[in-house]
Design a protein around this motif. Structure first.
Motif, mmCIF file in Angstrom:
data_model
loop_
_atom_site.group_PDB
_atom_site.id
_atom_site.type_symbol
_atom_site.label_atom_id
_atom_site.label_comp_id
_atom_site.label_asym_id
_atom_site.label_seq_id
_atom_site.Cartn_x
_atom_site.Cartn_y
_atom_site.Cartn_z
ATOM 1 N N VAL A 146 0.841 -1.196 0.000
ATOM 2 C CA VAL A 146 0.000 0.000 0.000
ATOM 3 C C VAL A 146 0.878 1.249 0.000
ATOM 4 O O VAL A 146 0.642 2.201 -0.769
ATOM 5 C CB VAL A 146 -0.938 0.015 1.217
ATOM 6 N N ILE A 147 1.916 1.251 0.834
ATOM 7 C CA ILE A 147 2.833 2.394 0.892
ATOM 8 C C ILE A 147 3.469 2.637 -0.476
ATOM 9 O O ILE A 147 3.534 3.778 -0.955
ATOM 10 C CB ILE A 147 3.910 2.162 1.965
ATOM 11 N N ALA A 148 3.950 1.571 -1.102
ATOM 12 C CA ALA A 148 4.588 1.723 -2.410
ATOM 13 C C ALA A 148 3.623 2.310 -3.434
ATOM 14 O O ALA A 148 3.999 3.175 -4.244
ATOM 15 C CB ALA A 148 5.115 0.367 -2.891
ATOM 16 N N GLN A 149 2.370 1.888 -3.378
ATOM 17 C CA GLN A 149 1.408 2.369 -4.365
ATOM 18 C C GLN A 149 1.009 3.823 -4.121
ATOM 19 O O GLN A 149 0.898 4.601 -5.072
ATOM 20 C CB GLN A 149 0.170 1.479 -4.383
ATOM 21 N N ILE A 150 0.817 4.212 -2.851
ATOM 22 C CA ILE A 150 0.434 5.605 -2.629
ATOM 23 C C ILE A 150 1.614 6.532 -2.893
ATOM 24 O O ILE A 150 1.420 7.678 -3.332
ATOM 25 C CB ILE A 150 -0.164 5.839 -1.224
ATOM 26 N N ASN A 151 2.842 6.053 -2.684
ATOM 27 C CA ASN A 151 4.006 6.877 -3.026
ATOM 28 C C ASN A 151 4.106 7.125 -4.522
ATOM 29 O O ASN A 151 4.617 8.167 -4.948
ATOM 30 C CB ASN A 151 5.299 6.201 -2.541
ATOM 31 N N SER A 152 3.635 6.179 -5.305
ATOM 32 C CA SER A 152 3.737 6.315 -6.760
ATOM 33 C C SER A 152 2.638 7.174 -7.356
ATOM 34 O O SER A 152 2.697 7.534 -8.538
ATOM 35 C CB SER A 152 3.715 4.929 -7.421
ATOM 36 N N ALA A 153 1.620 7.512 -6.556
ATOM 37 C CA ALA A 153 0.539 8.372 -7.035
ATOM 38 C C ALA A 153 1.030 9.816 -7.117
ATOM 39 O O ALA A 153 1.794 10.278 -6.282
ATOM 40 C CB ALA A 153 -0.671 8.274 -6.102
ATOM 41 N N ALA A 154 0.596 10.528 -8.129
ATOM 42 C CA ALA A 154 1.009 11.924 -8.312
ATOM 43 C C ALA A 154 0.120 12.839 -7.482
ATOM 44 O O ALA A 154 -0.528 13.760 -7.996
ATOM 45 C CB ALA A 154 0.946 12.285 -9.788
ATOM 46 N N VAL A 155 0.081 12.567 -6.183
ATOM 47 C CA VAL A 155 -0.822 13.256 -5.265
ATOM 48 C C VAL A 155 -0.046 13.562 -3.985
ATOM 49 O O VAL A 155 0.681 12.698 -3.489
ATOM 50 C CB VAL A 155 -2.042 12.359 -4.914
#
Length: 230
Positions: free
Chosen positions: A148-157
């Protein structure tokens, strides 16, 4: 003047003494924390949906309170939970049940990482809130939180971390292999010792210290190592 810094153990002492010795309810502390986060996030500017990613502990409970206050103020908010409902106990469980009655959109991910499902929530987010792991977390985040951390870090947000970025060690400032890279960290009572370690700023972003109603005298007692009075 040296900044006020707390260790993991001191954070635990502040919470314990506030509740057991001073008689400040844990629900009051959590309410103040979540509402303070809502106030500060509004100051930063909210121009779209806020997605709040919550774990099962008190850090997640702060996220539930934040969601309720944002909804009350007319902001679009979605809450994503990496725990089963029966795992949400204590003050966090209480605030989850209140949030359920508010009809705020809640998605239960449980112990699974569903990349496509998470991406569908992140796609139009204006802010992501990290309420996954608190100051008590030590070592590498376990699955599925690491994913989950890896995915939210990759979001442009831009990401806001509640109390500290998930994966960052409270005392040493050492990041785990998967650590939230926040634009802002809303921390409570005082900054954490690990925040001033060189390199930690890459993960904390701008640190905002929020008052949650803990008496100043109590903080001084903990810093001085004074015994509690029952």
């Amino acid at each position: 003047m040296e900044p006020l810094l707390l260790t993991r153990q001191q954070v635990r002492q502040v919470d314990r003494r506030a509740i057991q010795v001073w008689g400040v309810s844990g629900l009051v502390l959590m309410e103040n924390a979540g509402r303070g986060c809502a106030d500060r996030l509004e100051q930063l500017g909210i121009r779209g949906p806020v997605v709040i990613c919550c774990g099962k502990g008190n850090n997640g409970g702060d996220g539930f309170v934040l969601a309720r206050h944002l909804d009350l103020r007319g902001h679009r908010v979605r809450v994503l939970v990496w725990a089963e409902e029966e795992e949400l106990t204590g003050d966090a469980g209480c605030n989850f049940r209140i949030l359920r009655r508010c009809a705020v959109p809640i998605e239960i991910f449980g112990a699974k990482h569903d990349q496509a499902r998470l991406q569908s929530h992140l796609r139009d987010a204006a802010w992501i809130v990290d309420a996954l792991l608190g100051t008590g977390a030590v070592g590498e985040p376990r699955s599925p939180i690491d994913q989950v951390i890896a995915q939210i870090n990759s979001a442009a947000v831009p990401i806001v971390a509640i109390d500290l970025p998930s994966g960052l060690d409270c005392d040493t400032g050492r990041p785990a292999s998967c650590t939230v890279r926040a634009a802002h960290t809303f921390t409570f009572v005082a900054a954490k010792r690990g925040f001033v370690v060189p390199g930690a700023e890459q993960f904390t972003g701008q640190v905002h210290v929020l008052d949650i109603g803990v008496p100043r005298r109590l903080i001084d007692e903990v810093l001085a190592g004074e015994p509690s009075e029952c």
